[in-house]
Design a protein around this motif. Structure first.
Motif, PDB file in Angstrom:
ATOM      1  N   SER A 286      38.218  44.417  32.721  1.00  0.00           N
ATOM      2  CA  SER A 286      38.474  44.569  34.159  1.00  0.00           C
ATOM      3  C   SER A 286      37.887  43.375  34.907  1.00  0.00           C
ATOM      4  CB  SER A 286      37.794  45.844  34.653  1.00  0.00           C
ATOM      5  OG  SER A 286      37.658  45.819  36.055  1.00  0.00           O
ATOM      6  N   VAL A 287      38.507  43.023  36.023  1.00  0.00           N
ATOM      7  CA  VAL A 287      37.923  41.949  36.835  1.00  0.00           C
ATOM      8  C   VAL A 287      36.601  42.385  37.465  1.00  0.00           C
ATOM      9  CG1 VAL A 287      40.046  40.697  37.362  1.00  0.00           C
ATOM     10  CG2 VAL A 287      39.344  42.604  38.821  1.00  0.00           C
ATOM     11  N   ASN A 288      36.344  43.702  37.470  1.00  0.00           N
ATOM     12  CA  ASN A 288      35.076  44.168  38.053  1.00  0.00           C
ATOM     13  C   ASN A 288      33.864  43.628  37.299  1.00  0.00           C
ATOM     14  OD1 ASN A 288      36.533  45.644  39.862  1.00  0.00           O
ATOM     15  ND2 ASN A 288      36.465  47.528  38.664  1.00  0.00           N
ATOM     16  N   GLN A 289      34.085  43.118  36.091  1.00  0.00           N
ATOM     17  CA  GLN A 289      32.963  42.569  35.312  1.00  0.00           C
ATOM     18  C   GLN A 289      32.448  41.248  35.857  1.00  0.00           C
ATOM     19  OE1 GLN A 289      35.594  43.441  31.507  1.00  0.00           O
ATOM     20  NE2 GLN A 289      33.845  42.203  30.942  1.00  0.00           N
ATOM     21  N   PHE A 290      33.264  40.566  36.644  1.00  0.00           N
ATOM     22  CA  PHE A 290      32.945  39.182  36.987  1.00  0.00           C
ATOM     23  C   PHE A 290      32.279  39.052  38.342  1.00  0.00           C
ATOM     24  CE2 PHE A 290      36.947  38.802  34.426  1.00  0.00           C
ATOM     25  CZ  PHE A 290      36.301  38.420  33.256  1.00  0.00           C
TER      26      PHE A 290
ATOM     27  N   GLY B 100      45.234  42.699  28.145  1.00  0.00           N
ATOM     28  CA  GLY B 100      46.426  41.921  28.526  1.00  0.00           C
ATOM     29  C   GLY B 100      47.321  42.693  29.486  1.00  0.00           C
ATOM     30  N   GLY B 101      46.766  43.748  30.105  1.00  0.00           N
ATOM     31  CA  GLY B 101      47.540  44.559  31.061  1.00  0.00           C
ATOM     32  C   GLY B 101      47.564  45.998  30.598  1.00  0.00           C
ATOM     33  N   ASP B 102      46.993  46.913  31.401  1.00  0.00           N
ATOM     34  CA  ASP B 102      47.050  48.346  31.066  1.00  0.00           C
ATOM     35  C   ASP B 102      47.756  49.082  32.189  1.00  0.00           C
ATOM     36  OD1 ASP B 102      44.683  47.831  32.663  1.00  0.00           O
ATOM     37  OD2 ASP B 102      43.931  49.826  32.134  1.00  0.00           O
ATOM     38  N   GLY B 103      49.025  49.377  31.971  1.00  0.00           N
ATOM     39  CA  GLY B 103      49.839  50.073  32.969  1.00  0.00           C
ATOM     40  C   GLY B 103      49.752  49.376  34.311  1.00  0.00           C
ATOM     41  N   ALA B 104      49.696  50.189  35.376  1.00  0.00           N
ATOM     42  CA  ALA B 104      49.645  49.620  36.729  1.00  0.00           C
ATOM     43  C   ALA B 104      48.211  49.282  37.121  1.00  0.00           C
ATOM     44  CB  ALA B 104      50.234  50.606  37.731  1.00  0.00           C
ATOM     45  N   ASN B 105      47.280  49.408  36.181  1.00  0.00           N
ATOM     46  CA  ASN B 105      45.870  49.279  36.529  1.00  0.00           C
ATOM     47  C   ASN B 105      45.443  47.833  36.723  1.00  0.00           C
ATOM     48  OD1 ASN B 105      43.187  50.123  36.914  1.00  0.00           O
ATOM     49  ND2 ASN B 105      42.735  49.927  34.740  1.00  0.00           N
ATOM     50  N   GLU B 106      45.235  47.097  35.639  1.00  0.00           N
ATOM     51  CA  GLU B 106      44.616  45.766  35.752  1.00  0.00           C
ATOM     52  C   GLU B 106      45.273  44.757  34.830  1.00  0.00           C
ATOM     53  OE1 GLU B 106      41.169  44.269  36.594  1.00  0.00           O
ATOM     54  OE2 GLU B 106      40.028  46.064  37.105  1.00  0.00           O
ATOM     55  N   HIS B 107      45.096  43.505  35.151  1.00  0.00           N
ATOM     56  CA  HIS B 107      45.576  42.398  34.319  1.00  0.00           C
ATOM     57  C   HIS B 107      44.581  41.245  34.549  1.00  0.00           C
ATOM     58  CE1 HIS B 107      48.110  39.851  32.083  1.00  0.00           C
ATOM     59  NE2 HIS B 107      49.276  40.088  32.639  1.00  0.00           N
ATOM     60  N   PRO B 108      43.371  41.403  33.989  1.00  0.00           N
ATOM     61  CA  PRO B 108      42.305  40.454  34.353  1.00  0.00           C
ATOM     62  C   PRO B 108      42.594  38.993  33.996  1.00  0.00           C
ATOM     63  CG  PRO B 108      41.567  41.985  32.624  1.00  0.00           C
ATOM     64  CD  PRO B 108      42.879  42.491  33.117  1.00  0.00           C
ATOM     65  N   THR B 109      43.247  38.743  32.864  1.00  0.00           N
ATOM     66  CA  THR B 109      43.450  37.331  32.495  1.00  0.00           C
ATOM     67  C   THR B 109      44.493  36.682  33.397  1.00  0.00           C
ATOM     68  OG1 THR B 109      45.103  37.750  30.756  1.00  0.00           O
ATOM     69  CG2 THR B 109      42.792  37.786  30.096  1.00  0.00           C
TER      70      THR B 109
ATOM     71  N   VAL C 253      48.546  41.858  41.236  1.00  0.00           N
ATOM     72  CA  VAL C 253      48.010  41.757  42.602  1.00  0.00           C
ATOM     73  C   VAL C 253      46.758  42.627  42.784  1.00  0.00           C
ATOM     74  CG1 VAL C 253      50.015  40.909  43.878  1.00  0.00           C
ATOM     75  CG2 VAL C 253      49.816  43.360  43.419  1.00  0.00           C
ATOM     76  N   HIS C 254      46.673  43.712  42.009  1.00  0.00           N
ATOM     77  CA  HIS C 254      45.448  44.533  42.095  1.00  0.00           C
ATOM     78  C   HIS C 254      44.253  43.697  41.624  1.00  0.00           C
ATOM     79  CE1 HIS C 254      48.209  48.278  41.403  1.00  0.00           C
ATOM     80  NE2 HIS C 254      48.420  47.682  42.564  1.00  0.00           N
ATOM     81  N   SER C 255      44.414  43.094  40.439  1.00  0.00           N
ATOM     82  CA  SER C 255      43.283  42.341  39.868  1.00  0.00           C
ATOM     83  C   SER C 255      42.992  41.091  40.686  1.00  0.00           C
ATOM     84  CB  SER C 255      43.595  41.966  38.413  1.00  0.00           C
ATOM     85  OG  SER C 255      43.626  43.126  37.607  1.00  0.00           O
ATOM     86  N   LEU C 256      44.040  40.386  41.107  1.00  0.00           N
ATOM     87  CA  LEU C 256      43.819  39.153  41.876  1.00  0.00           C
ATOM     88  C   LEU C 256      43.108  39.451  43.204  1.00  0.00           C
ATOM     89  CD1 LEU C 256      44.175  36.113  42.316  1.00  0.00           C
ATOM     90  CD2 LEU C 256      46.489  36.569  43.156  1.00  0.00           C
ATOM     91  N   SER C 257      43.508  40.544  43.861  1.00  0.00           N
ATOM     92  CA  SER C 257      42.875  40.893  45.143  1.00  0.00           C
ATOM     93  C   SER C 257      41.383  41.127  44.971  1.00  0.00           C
ATOM     94  CB  SER C 257      43.493  42.166  45.722  1.00  0.00           C
ATOM     95  OG  SER C 257      44.858  41.971  45.942  1.00  0.00           O
ATOM     96  N   LYS C 258      41.025  41.800  43.875  1.00  0.00           N
ATOM     97  CA  LYS C 258      39.602  42.085  43.648  1.00  0.00           C
ATOM     98  C   LYS C 258      38.835  40.792  43.370  1.00  0.00           C
ATOM     99  CE  LYS C 258      40.537  46.627  41.648  1.00  0.00           C
ATOM    100  NZ  LYS C 258      40.517  47.339  40.362  1.00  0.00           N
ATOM    101  N   LEU C 259      39.429  39.878  42.619  1.00  0.00           N
ATOM    102  CA  LEU C 259      38.744  38.603  42.364  1.00  0.00           C
ATOM    103  C   LEU C 259      38.585  37.807  43.650  1.00  0.00           C
ATOM    104  CD1 LEU C 259      40.060  36.900  39.081  1.00  0.00           C
ATOM    105  CD2 LEU C 259      37.943  38.163  39.453  1.00  0.00           C
ATOM    106  N   LEU C 260      39.659  37.732  44.441  1.00  0.00           N
ATOM    107  CA  LEU C 260      39.591  36.982  45.696  1.00  0.00           C
ATOM    108  C   LEU C 260      38.529  37.567  46.619  1.00  0.00           C
ATOM    109  CD1 LEU C 260      43.405  36.469  46.340  1.00  0.00           C
ATOM    110  CD2 LEU C 260      41.717  34.610  46.297  1.00  0.00           C
ATOM    111  N   SER C 261      38.362  38.894  46.535  1.00  0.00           N
ATOM    112  CA  SER C 261      37.399  39.557  47.417  1.00  0.00           C
ATOM    113  C   SER C 261      35.977  39.105  47.168  1.00  0.00           C
ATOM    114  CB  SER C 261      37.499  41.082  47.280  1.00  0.00           C
ATOM    115  OG  SER C 261      38.733  41.503  47.804  1.00  0.00           O
TER     116      SER C 261
END
Ligand code: NCD
Length: 337
Positions: A11-15, A129-138, A175-183
């Protein structure tokens, strides 16, 4: 995240910001290898298990390519029906087994949370590498790396950018993962454009708002959007109950040269995680933008290899010794950016 070595990337939450900048600096160092100016055998003997239980072209192949470029071997499993998951095997059992055959595993699966569940049974690091609609950290990391590179050449940094996201923001994991990283950065302005039924989930909008960013939510692309980045997405038809339901939204937000010129600045960078749906009824990102220098979609795909190389190098703890294993490229190669 202090050390990447031996860690799952789920998850991007790790970073945090430092971790992201560390990944970007290792990714920068990968360029000569990706461009075939030199090669490395640092992962000679290592095996990647590349497990894709959902459709993919660039994520799957770029994981494999990135591992090969570091000198490692790739074993691939594609499609649910050709794996023992179709015989009722649990993700845990599959993970116990396949992690015995690999040094690291990359995995895509249609169910949210499935890659994390798999990782619990794995004896080696697992990269989502992508889990459903959840996250795509890479993908989010390569998108942010692209944003950083593109904007740096315009004299900007990530802090202070205005990002417009368009399309199926409800089901789009990128967009879910990118938004969290940008935040994690400062003073970002988000403009979220989608049909109301496909709006960005509240859980993601609240991350933006909790970090003090400005968020505008609209169902219209109107007036001039002073965005630095226009991030277009695909209607995620595979996540709808029926094709008829997905068809209702297809083609609702197209981007072509005329629409781009009307609503965006002349240097707004155009991004899309790809694949773009080029069928006439959708045509969400028209070919008439192909020669526009602001179209960054194929720079995104090239950057994906660099970022995935960086993640393998960091996770397997070889990021500081890659050049010790340098070799010459002996075949004709004039690969360019
Ligand atoms: C995206 C995905 O699979 O989430 N594609 C990708 O990995 N580059 C976006 C999409 O399929 O629309």
């Amino acid at each position: 995240m202090n050390s990447f070595t031996g860690q799952h990337i789920l998850s991007v939450n790790q970073f945090d910001r430092d971790a992201i900048l560390r990944i970007f600096s290792v990714a920068d160092a990968m360029q000569p290898y990706a461009l075939r100016q030199k090669r490395t055998t640092v992962l000679d003997g290592a095996i990647l298990g590349n497990l894709f239980f959902e459709a993919s072209t660039r994520t799957r192949v770029s994981f494999g390519t990135a591992f090969n470029l570091l000198g490692g071997e790739v074993r691939e499993t594609t499609g649910m029906s050709s794996s023992a998951l179709a015989k009722g095997e649990s993700l845990y059992d599959t993970a116990r087994v396949l992690s015995g055959y690999s040094d690291i595993i990359t995995m895509r699966h249609p169910q949210a949370g499935s890659v994390a569940e798999f990782a619990e049974g794995s004896r080696v690091p697992v990269i989502n590498g992508g889990d459903g609609a959840n996250e795509h950290p890479t993908q989010a990391l390569l998108d942010l790396y692209t944003i950083d590179k593109e904007q740096r050449s315009l004299g900007n940094q990530i802090d202070g950018l205005h990002i417009a996201m368009i399309g199926d923001l409800k089901h789009g994991r990128t967009v879910h993962s990118l938004s969290k990283l940008l935040s994690l950065f400062d003073n970002i302005q988000f403009t979220l454009i989608s049909p109301p039924e496909l709006a960005m989930p509240d859980s993601v909008v609240s991350v933006m708002e909790n970090h003090g960013h400005r968020v505008t939510i609209t169902d219209q692309l109107s007036g001039s959007v002073s965005a630095d980045i226009c991030y277009q997405t695909r209607i995620q038809e595979e996540r709808f109950a029926s094709q008829e339901e997905a068809n209702r939204y297809r083609g609702r937000f197209r981007l072509n040269n005329e629409i781009y010129t009307k609503h965006f600045k002349s240097n707004t960078v155009i991004m899309h995680p790809l694949p773009r749906d080029s069928r006439a009824e959708a045509n969400e990102l028209d070919n008439d933008l192909n020669l526009n220098p602001n179209l960054a979609i194929f720079r995104q795909t090239d950057n994906g290899v660099l970022v995935r190389m960086a993640l393998f190098a960091l996770t397997l703890g070889v990021d500081n010794i890659i050049s010790h294993y340098d070799r010459d490229v002996v075949w004709h190669s004039n690969k360019r950016l």
